[in-house]
Design a protein around this motif. Structure first.
Motif, PDB file in Angstrom:
ATOM      1  N   LEU A   1       0.837  -1.193   0.000  1.00 16.03           N
ATOM      2  CA  LEU A   1       0.000   0.000   0.000  1.00 16.03           C
ATOM      3  C   LEU A   1       0.877   1.250   0.000  1.00 16.03           C
TER       4      LEU A   1
ATOM      5  N   THR B   1       1.561   5.216   1.087  1.00 17.39           N
ATOM      6  CA  THR B   1       1.144   6.055   2.206  1.00 17.39           C
ATOM      7  C   THR B   1       0.264   7.185   1.673  1.00 17.39           C
ATOM      8  N   PRO B   2      -0.652   7.722   2.496  1.00 18.02           N
ATOM      9  CA  PRO B   2      -1.424   8.890   2.058  1.00 18.02           C
ATOM     10  C   PRO B   2      -0.534  10.063   1.658  1.00 18.02           C
TER      11      PRO B   2
ATOM     12  N   ALA C   1      -7.205  15.155   0.605  1.00 15.64           N
ATOM     13  CA  ALA C   1      -7.633  13.774   0.853  1.00 15.64           C
ATOM     14  C   ALA C   1      -9.124  13.561   0.715  1.00 15.64           C
TER      15      ALA C   1
ATOM     16  N   VAL D   1     -10.693   0.456  -2.331  1.00 16.31           N
ATOM     17  CA  VAL D   1      -9.443   0.891  -1.703  1.00 16.31           C
ATOM     18  C   VAL D   1      -8.479  -0.286  -1.544  1.00 16.31           C
TER      19      VAL D   1
ATOM     20  N   TYR E   1     -13.018   6.674  -5.769  1.00 13.44           N
ATOM     21  CA  TYR E   1     -11.928   6.472  -4.803  1.00 13.44           C
ATOM     22  C   TYR E   1     -10.695   5.896  -5.498  1.00 13.44           C
TER      23      TYR E   1
ATOM     24  N   TYR F   1      -6.968   6.548  -3.622  1.00 13.66           N
ATOM     25  CA  TYR F   1      -7.096   5.942  -2.295  1.00 13.66           C
ATOM     26  C   TYR F   1      -6.526   4.516  -2.322  1.00 13.66           C
ATOM     27  N   GLY F   2      -5.621   4.212  -1.391  1.00 12.75           N
ATOM     28  CA  GLY F   2      -5.105   2.858  -1.239  1.00 12.75           C
ATOM     29  C   GLY F   2      -4.513   2.332  -2.527  1.00 12.75           C
TER      30      GLY F   2
ATOM     31  N   TRP G   1      -3.352   0.181   6.011  1.00 13.68           N
ATOM     32  CA  TRP G   1      -4.779   0.002   5.721  1.00 13.68           C
ATOM     33  C   TRP G   1      -5.640   0.771   6.728  1.00 13.68           C
TER      34      TRP G   1
ATOM     35  N   ARG H   1      -5.007   3.461   8.241  1.00 11.39           N
ATOM     36  CA  ARG H   1      -4.981   4.888   7.916  1.00 11.39           C
ATOM     37  C   ARG H   1      -5.916   5.192   6.749  1.00 11.39           C
ATOM     38  N   TRP H   2      -5.864   4.375   5.688  1.00 12.15           N
ATOM     39  CA  TRP H   2      -6.744   4.609   4.543  1.00 12.15           C
ATOM     40  C   TRP H   2      -8.209   4.416   4.924  1.00 12.15           C
ATOM     41  N   TYR H   3      -8.475   3.443   5.766  1.00 17.00           N
ATOM     42  CA  TYR H   3      -9.855   3.180   6.168  1.00 17.00           C
ATOM     43  C   TYR H   3     -10.401   4.334   7.006  1.00 17.00           C
TER      44      TYR H   3
END
Length: 504
Positions: free
Chosen positions: A29, A31-32, A50, A105, A262, A267-268, A303, A305-307
Motif C-alpha cells: 500500500l 502512504t497517504p 484527501a 481501496v 476512490y 485511495y489505497g 490500511w 490509515r486509509w480506512y
C-alpha cells in the motif's frame, strides 16, 4: 567458472480472488502522504487533498432525493411517517457506501469490475450491472427537472406542462457536462472541485433562506419528524415511498456506481491501478485488473490509515451533507405549502418553492430559489451522466482485450464517444414523461440493486487481505440494506402491476 544461467526476474506475487478474472497483483500500500504529495496529513491537507470523492456522490444525492422527492413527499403528506424513513435510508446507505469503497481501496478495482469475480463470472455480472445502472438512470428525469428550472430562471415564469424549451435546456446542460469533463486534466478531480463549489453554495444558501423565512416551529417539525417513528401517512403510494427511500442520500443498492472515484482519487491500491484522465490531461495507463497488498504488519497499519480517511470522507461529508441537504429543502417546502395554500404535484415540484416565495416575498427570492434549484439539479446531472459513462468505460476496458488493443491503452477513446452517444439517447427519452415521474421510476429501480449487490459485496470483501476484511456487524448492515430497500422495490413492482403488497 561463471554460471551461464542468466538472471530471470522473479514473477510478481499474485493473489487469487473470485472467478473468471485475473489474479490480483500484490504490492505494498502507498502512504497517504505519497499519494497526495504532502509531508503529513493534517486538517488543512485533509480538506485540500484527501477528502472529496463523497462530494461527487453528495452532489448527485442533493438533487434527486433532497430537492425533488423528499420535498414532494413532505409537501403532500407532512413530516410524520416520512422523516424517519429518510434518516434510516441515509444511515444504511452511508454504511453500504463504506463497504463498496472498502473493496475499491483494497484492490484498486472499480466495483463494476469487481462484480466480475463473483460466480458464475464476469460474463453475467458485468454486462448486467452496466445494464441496471443505465436502465435506472437513462430516463433523464434529473436532466428534465434541471431544464424546467433553467426555463423559469430565464423567463421568470413556470413552464407549461408540455413546453418544449425546458427539454432543450436539459439537453444544453448535458452538453455542459461533456465540456466540463473534456476540459479536465483529471476527471474525478474536476468533479470534486465543481461539487465543492456547488454543494457548498447550495447548503449555505438554503440555510440563509430557511433562517429568513422558516419559523422555529417549522424547524422543530422537521427535526422531530426525522427522529420520530410513525406509520407512513395515509394516501402515500408504494412508488412515492420507495422513491423517497431509494434516492435519499444517493441510490440505495446502486450506490456502488459512484464509488469508483476512490480509485481515481488514488485511495489505497487505487494509486497503483491508474485513473481516467480528461482530454487536457496526460494519457495515464489504467490497469485492466486490480492490485492488492500483502498480509503483513506494515500494510495492516497503512490500511487502518486509509480506512480512517474513507470513513471520515463518508460520515463527515456525505452523511452530514445528505442530512442537511434533506432537512433544509423539506422545511422550505413545508413553509412554501403553508404560504401558498396548495400542495406540489409531479408537474411543478421543481419550481414550486420559487413560485410560492414569489407571491409572498417578491421576485428577488423567486430568482434566488430558481438559481438554487438549477444548481442543485445540475450537480445531480453532472454526477449521474458522468457515472453512467464511467461505469460502461470501466466495464468494457477491463473485460475486452480486443477493445483495449483498439484503444491503444487510452480509455478516453471510448469514454468521450460513448458520452456523446448517451447524450443523444437521453435527449430523446426525456421527452416521454414528466420529470418527477421519471425520477421516481429511477429511484425505485435503484432499489433493485439492494436485492443483489449486498451479497456480492459479502463474497468479495471476505476474500480481501485480513486487515481489510469486514467484521460480522458489517454483514448485518448489508442484510439490513437488502431487507429495507428490497421491500420497497418488491412493493413498487407489485404497485406497478396494479396491486401493491402494502397500501398506506
Amino acid at each position: 567458472m561463471a554460471d551461464p544461467t542468466p538472471d530471470v526476474p522473479a514473477a510478481p506475487a499474485t493473489r487469487p480472488l473470485g472467478v473468471s478474472r485475473p489474479d490480483l497483483t500484490v504490492a505494498d500500500l502507498p502512504t497517504p502522504e505519497e499519494v497526495f504529495g504532502v509531508r503529513r496529513i493534517g486538517p488543512k491537507e485533509l480538506f485540500r487533498y484527501a477528502l472529496g470523492p463523497s462530494l461527487i456522490a453528495l452532489g448527485i444525492s442533493v438533487g434527486s432525493g433532497e430537492w425533488l422527492l423528499g420535498p414532494q413527499a413532505v409537501g403532500k403528506y407532512g413530516f410524520e411517517g416520512v422523516g424517519w424513513i429518510i434518516v434510516v435510508s441515509a444511515v444504511l446507505q452511508t454504511l453500504y457506501n463504506i463497504e463498496c469503497s472498502r473493496y475499491v481501496v483494497a484492490t484498486g478495482e472499480a466495483p463494476v469490475v469487481g462484480w466480475g469475480r463473483v460466480p458464475p463470472g464476469w460474463f453475467l455480472w458485468v454486462p448486467l450491472s452496466v445494464f441496471v445502472v443505465i436502465f435506472a438512470f437513462i430516463a433523464g428525469g434529473w436532466a428534465a427537472s434541471a431544464g424546467q428550472g433553467m426555463y423559469a430562471l430565464v423567463h421568470g415564469e413556470v413552464p407549461g406542462k408540455d413546453a418544449e424549451e425546458p427539454r432543450l435546456w436539459a439537453i444544453a446542460l448535458l452538453v455542459v457536462v461533456f465540456l466540463i469533463t473534456a476540459a479536465a486534466r483529471r476527471i474525478s478531480r474536476a468533479l470534486e472541485l465543481a461539487n465543492w463549489l456547488m454543494v457548498g453554495t447550495i447548503l449555505a444558501a438554503l440555510l440563509l433562506i430557511d433562517l429568513f423565512i422558516v419559523p422555529f416551529s417549522g424547524w422543530w417539525e422537521g427535526i422531530k419528524g426525522f427522529v420520530t417513528p410513525a406509520a407512513p401517512p395515509d394516501g402515500i403510494t408504494a412508488t412515492e415511498l420507495g422513491g423517497l427511500a431509494g434516492f435519499t442520500a444517493l441510490a440505495s443498492g446502486l450506490n456502488w456506481y459512484v464509488m469508483g472515484h476512490y480509485r481515481d482519487k488514488g485511495y489505497g491500491m487505487g494509486h497503483r491501478t491508474g485513473f481516467i484522465s480528461g482530454l487536457r490531461g496526460e494519457r495515464v495507463k489504467l490497469l485492466d485488473s486490480g492490485v492488492t497488498f500483502p498480509d503483513d504488519e506494515k500494510n495492516a497499519a497503512l490500511w487502518k490509515r486509509w480506512y480512517r480517511l474513507l470513513r471520515t470522507d463518508m460520515w463527515g461529508i456525505f452523511f452530514v451533507g445528505a442530512m442537511l441537504g434533506m432537512l433544509l429543502p423539506t422545511i422550505l417546502m413545508a413553509r412554501a405549502v403553508e404560504l401558498s395554500g396548495t400542495r406540489p404535484t409531479q408537474a411543478n415540484v421543481p419550481t414550486f418553492v420559487a413560485a410560492a416565495l414569489d407571491e409572498e416575498y417578491g421576485r428577488w427570492l423567486f430568482y434566488a430559489a430558481l438559481l438554487l434549484g438549477v444548481l442543485i439539479l445540475f450537480s445531480t446531472q453532472l454526477g449521474i451522466f458522468e457515472a453512467m459513462v464511467r461505469v460502461t468505460t470501466d466495464a468494457a476496458h477491463a473485460t475486452s482485450p480486443r477493445l483495449r488493443a483498439l484503444l491503444e491503452g487510452d480509455p478516453r477513446r471510448f469514454y468521450y464517444p460513448f458520452m456523446l452517444v448517451l447524450l443523444v439517447i437521453i435527449s430523446v427519452i426525456l421527452h416521454l414523461a414528466l420529470p418527477v415521474s421519471l425520477v421516481q421510476w429511477s429511484a425505485n429501480m435503484v432499489n433493485l440493486g439492494a436485492l443483489i449487490y449486498p451479497f456480492m459485496l459479502m463474497y468479495l470483501n471476505t476474500r480481501l487481505p485480513r486487515a481489510a476484511r469486514p467484521r460480522l456487524w458489517h454483514h448485518v448492515v448489508l442484510v439490513l440494506n437488502f431487507l429495507f430497500f428490497g421491500f420497497f422495490f418488491v412493493n413498487f413492482v407489485a404497485d406497478f402491476a396494479g396491486d401493491p403488497l402494502i397500501t398506506f
